[in-house]
Design a protein around this motif. Structure first.
Motif, PDB file in Angstrom:
ATOM      1  N   LEU A  62       0.835  -1.201   0.000  1.00 21.11           N
ATOM      2  CA  LEU A  62       0.000   0.000   0.000  1.00 21.11           C
ATOM      3  C   LEU A  62       0.869   1.250   0.000  1.00 21.11           C
ATOM      4  O   LEU A  62       0.568   2.224  -0.703  1.00 21.11           O
ATOM      5  N   LYS A  63       1.958   1.223   0.770  1.00 19.67           N
ATOM      6  CA  LYS A  63       2.870   2.366   0.800  1.00 19.67           C
ATOM      7  C   LYS A  63       3.430   2.652  -0.592  1.00 19.67           C
ATOM      8  O   LYS A  63       3.452   3.804  -1.048  1.00 19.67           O
ATOM      9  N   VAL A  64       3.879   1.602  -1.286  1.00 22.28           N
ATOM     10  CA  VAL A  64       4.432   1.762  -2.633  1.00 22.28           C
ATOM     11  C   VAL A  64       3.368   2.306  -3.584  1.00 22.28           C
ATOM     12  O   VAL A  64       3.637   3.190  -4.411  1.00 22.28           O
ATOM     13  N   LEU A  65       2.149   1.793  -3.476  1.00 18.05           N
ATOM     14  CA  LEU A  65       1.048   2.256  -4.327  1.00 18.05           C
ATOM     15  C   LEU A  65       0.778   3.745  -4.116  1.00 18.05           C
ATOM     16  O   LEU A  65       0.603   4.502  -5.084  1.00 18.05           O
ATOM     17  N   LEU A  66       0.765   4.183  -2.865  1.00 19.18           N
ATOM     18  CA  LEU A  66       0.530   5.594  -2.562  1.00 19.18           C
ATOM     19  C   LEU A  66       1.696   6.467  -3.014  1.00 19.18           C
ATOM     20  O   LEU A  66       1.495   7.593  -3.483  1.00 19.18           O
ATOM     21  N   GLN A  67       2.917   5.964  -2.876  1.00 22.06           N
ATOM     22  CA  GLN A  67       4.088   6.725  -3.302  1.00 22.06           C
ATOM     23  C   GLN A  67       4.085   6.987  -4.799  1.00 22.06           C
ATOM     24  O   GLN A  67       4.429   8.086  -5.253  1.00 22.06           O
ATOM     25  N   VAL A  68       3.696   5.989  -5.562  1.00 24.89           N
ATOM     26  CA  VAL A  68       3.784   6.086  -7.024  1.00 24.89           C
ATOM     27  C   VAL A  68       2.530   6.688  -7.641  1.00 24.89           C
ATOM     28  O   VAL A  68       2.605   7.544  -8.529  1.00 24.89           O
ATOM     29  N   HIS A  69       1.366   6.259  -7.191  1.00 19.33           N
ATOM     30  CA  HIS A  69       0.116   6.681  -7.844  1.00 19.33           C
ATOM     31  C   HIS A  69      -0.670   7.740  -7.076  1.00 19.33           C
ATOM     32  O   HIS A  69      -1.626   8.304  -7.610  1.00 19.33           O
ATOM     33  N   GLY A  70      -0.316   7.983  -5.830  1.00 20.43           N
ATOM     34  CA  GLY A  70      -1.041   8.966  -5.044  1.00 20.43           C
ATOM     35  C   GLY A  70      -0.793  10.391  -5.506  1.00 20.43           C
ATOM     36  O   GLY A  70       0.332  10.771  -5.809  1.00 20.43           O
ATOM     37  N   SER A  71      -1.843  11.197  -5.579  1.00 27.02           N
ATOM     38  CA  SER A  71      -1.714  12.610  -5.958  1.00 27.02           C
ATOM     39  C   SER A  71      -2.953  13.354  -5.479  1.00 27.02           C
ATOM     40  O   SER A  71      -3.942  12.753  -5.055  1.00 27.02           O
ATOM     41  N   SER A  72      -2.893  14.657  -5.572  1.00 28.78           N
ATOM     42  CA  SER A  72      -4.043  15.471  -5.151  1.00 28.78           C
ATOM     43  C   SER A  72      -5.229  15.280  -6.092  1.00 28.78           C
ATOM     44  O   SER A  72      -6.373  15.536  -5.729  1.00 28.78           O
ATOM     45  N   LYS A  73      -4.970  14.808  -7.309  1.00 27.16           N
ATOM     46  CA  LYS A  73      -6.034  14.632  -8.293  1.00 27.16           C
ATOM     47  C   LYS A  73      -6.887  13.396  -8.010  1.00 27.16           C
ATOM     48  O   LYS A  73      -8.105  13.428  -8.135  1.00 27.16           O
ATOM     49  N   ASN A  74      -6.223  12.279  -7.667  1.00 30.95           N
ATOM     50  CA  ASN A  74      -7.004  11.056  -7.438  1.00 30.95           C
ATOM     51  C   ASN A  74      -7.355  10.831  -5.969  1.00 30.95           C
ATOM     52  O   ASN A  74      -8.164   9.977  -5.630  1.00 30.95           O
ATOM     53  N   ASN A  75      -6.710  11.593  -5.070  1.00 28.35           N
ATOM     54  CA  ASN A  75      -7.003  11.523  -3.640  1.00 28.35           C
ATOM     55  C   ASN A  75      -6.997  10.076  -3.123  1.00 28.35           C
ATOM     56  O   ASN A  75      -7.897   9.635  -2.409  1.00 28.35           O
ATOM     57  N   LEU A  76      -5.970   9.331  -3.504  1.00 27.15           N
ATOM     58  CA  LEU A  76      -5.824   7.937  -3.076  1.00 27.15           C
ATOM     59  C   LEU A  76      -5.512   7.893  -1.587  1.00 27.15           C
ATOM     60  O   LEU A  76      -4.586   8.546  -1.111  1.00 27.15           O
ATOM     61  N   THR A  77      -6.285   7.120  -0.828  1.00 28.17           N
ATOM     62  CA  THR A  77      -6.110   7.023   0.619  1.00 28.17           C
ATOM     63  C   THR A  77      -5.821   5.574   1.011  1.00 28.17           C
ATOM     64  O   THR A  77      -5.805   4.674   0.164  1.00 28.17           O
ATOM     65  N   ILE A  78      -5.617   5.353   2.321  1.00 20.93           N
ATOM     66  CA  ILE A  78      -5.378   3.992   2.804  1.00 20.93           C
ATOM     67  C   ILE A  78      -6.573   3.097   2.480  1.00 20.93           C
ATOM     68  O   ILE A  78      -6.413   1.981   1.966  1.00 20.93           O
TER      69      ILE A  78
END
Length: 352
Positions: free
Chosen positions: A94-110
């Motif tokens: 999950l950490k890797v997913l948030l690091q790579v794909h997380g952004s203010s546009k998609n607002n990816l959370t835990i």
């Protein structure tokens, strides 16, 4: 009297150097034979493992090296690391997913990150990338240990003097850099496997073959520079804050030696501060490792990624994924220590 100095790294490694005098009464399971009375690594990176890159290897006594006891500790530590990494692998992915794909546009959370992983690949997909994360424990520990012993010998020269904190820190840093240089392609493969879509790779070797075939051998070292640079702020801030907190404790308690709980608390606070300082470099490293995974035609640089994150997400964007990274610390440390004790006991390694 017991004097303790802890050196930790991004794995929450804790190094305990002890000078024991006659009559010292240590509680179990911290007690060892008094022949091992100098520089005992009682809480080492082989015990405390949350799956990140280590900095300072375990420090063994001359007696342990001569009797072969050292390899039993390494084996027990490797087993502990394998179990703890496997148990906390979903948080690591999950950490890797948030690091790579997380952004203010998609607002990816835990919550949405876990949901996305489960919908895309099912429950089993939570452990993607864990296989190679476990496999790399053995070569990384072995290389680091051998390099550490050789570099310490260079510092000592012909004398039998004990190395100081700075010399050990430099030896450990150099050993960590050497081991990371050799096993770094496995770090890249771990990131690629953690981010893969269902059916993209059939396994570790298929992933390695496709990366080499379509991207070239240089891709196995993408993110290498920020990976090494991350050691510098972590080690310096971690050690400085730890020593400050320990001195404050002793000043308020009339120079009384801190207990294990106080030391662990100081270590946790200082390690957290060190990780906060070095985390942006870890994030950039992961994005560079995963760059081809994102289908980017233009290869970004370390500084280019920094600028892009700051422009699009602000300073907060440099800390995407840090929440699950902190969440896995407590269970990883607990599992590591319990498994280490069980394996060590089964192999006949006793603290007497």
């Amino acid at each position: 009297m017991v004097a303790l100095v802890l050196l930790r790294d991004s794995t929450y490694t804790m190094f305990v150097d002890m000078t024991l005098t006659e009559g010292t009464d240590l509680p179990q399971p911290w007690r060892r034979n008094k022949a091992f009375s100098k520089n005992l690594g009682l809480i080492s990176e082989e015990i405390i493992d949350i799956g990140e890159n280590g900095l300072v290897p375990d420090d063994f006594t001359e007696t342990e090296l001569k009797t072969g006891m050292w390899w039993r500790h390494l084996v027990a530590g490797g087993a502990a690391g394998a179990v703890s990494r496997t148990c906390t692998a979903p948080l690591d992915r999950l950490k890797v997913l948030l690091q790579v794909h997380g952004s203010s546009k998609n607002n990816l959370t835990i919550k949405s990150g876990f949901k996305q992983m489960l919908e895309e690949g099912g429950f089993k997909s939570l452990w993607r990338g864990n296989g190679i994360n476990v496999i790399k424990i053995a070569p990384e520990s072995a290389i680091k240990f051998m390099a550490y012993e050789q570099i310490k010998a260079l510092f000592k020269g012909d004398s039998n003097k004990e190395l100081g904190v700075l010399e050990r820190l430099l030896s450990g840093s150099a050993a960590g850099a050497i081991s990371q240089t050799i096993i770094y392609p496995m770090e890249v493969l771990k990131t690629r496997l953690a981010l893969r879509k269902t059916g993209q790779y059939s396994g570790i070797f298929d992933c390695a073959r496709k990366v080499a075939q379509y991207e070239g051998m240089g891709s196995f070292y993408r993110g290498y520079i920020p990976n090494l640079l991350g050691i510098i702020p972590y080690a310096g801030i971690d050690l400085a804050i730890y020593e400050t907190l320990k001195k404050m404790y002793m000043k308020r308690n009339k120079n009384q030696d801190p207990g294990i709980i106080a030391l662990l608390l100081c270590g946790t606070i200082s390690s957290t501060c060190g990780q906060l300082a070095s985390y942006p470099l870890a994030l950039v490293r992961t994005r560079l490792q995963a760059q081809a995974q994102q289908g980017s035609m233009k290869k970004d640089t370390m500084t280019g990624i920094f600028r892009s994150i700051l422009k699009n997400d602000g300073p907060r964007g440099l800390y995407r994924g840090i929440a699950p990274n902190f969440l896995k610390v407590a269970p990883a440390v607990s599992i590591s220590y319990v498994v280490y004790e069980q394996v060590r006991t089964a192999m006949g390694v006793k603290m007497s």
